[in-house]
Design an enzyme around this catalytic site. Sequence first.
Site, short mmCIF file in Angstrom:
data_model
loop_
_atom_site.label_atom_id
_atom_site.label_comp_id
_atom_site.label_asym_id
_atom_site.label_seq_id
_atom_site.Cartn_x
_atom_site.Cartn_y
_atom_site.Cartn_z
CG HIS A 7 8.73 0.98 0.64
ND1 HIS A 7 10.10 1.28 -0.05
CD2 HIS A 7 9.06 -0.32 1.41
CE1 HIS A 7 10.78 0.55 0.09
NE2 HIS A 7 10.43 -0.56 1.01
CG HIS A 51 16.37 -0.33 3.49
ND1 HIS A 51 17.43 -0.48 2.87
CD2 HIS A 51 15.30 -1.14 3.38
CE1 HIS A 51 17.25 -1.43 2.07
NE2 HIS A 51 15.97 -2.08 2.19
#
Length: 237
Positions: A7, A51
Amino acid sequence: MNYLYAHRGIHDNSKNNVENTIDAFNRAIVLNYGIECDVRLTKDNIPVIIHDKNLLRVTGVNKEINEITFVELKKIKLLNSEEYISSLSEVLSIVNDKVPLIIEIKKNSISKMNDLFYIVEILDKYNGKFMIESFNPIVLRWIKENRPLYIRGQLSSSLIRGKEYSIIDFLLSNLLLNFLSKPDFIAYDFRFKKNLSFLINKYLYKIYCIGFTIKSEETFNNNINFFDSIIFDSFIP
């Protein structure tokens, strides 16, 4: 299909090994893990790997990504490191098909659907393995119509927690908009894996299922046999 996915790369923000950076991705490549990363557009429509919608958490600068040009962005360091936010092109050149990628198109990263051309025109030139995922089924529908050979994944979780939620939150939580996105796989929040709609997709339709985001070895061991693959963070399986 036989990969686990790191991730935002192998990272530890507290140690200046920052998420979604070339360093984090290189660490994943060395360990032969696939990479999950996030893409947004700058003010001048350059796809970059970050992100958050706002730069504040990872740079200390309180600006939106779509309010700043790529040249301006390259002057801002990430956290206390010497790293900078990378473009999608830069990341693809580093990964270079050494491992597969899951690229999340953030649901609020574009102002209109055709802005997706700025992303796919770069991916069209990449010869490596990648998949696209998004919480937004309209994004995935656009990908299906304009790049039908791209592998698409519907991201979902329980979006109806708390007292206030919309009908869209309910539909997304229960994967009831899959008729729009026609996903090749589902990436689902492992904490809500007992959701009935998710189980129907998994066992009746037998769609490929990826669990996110696993953050401990114990949780990993409890889920590795349930999901077809795992997106992990904060530890190395």
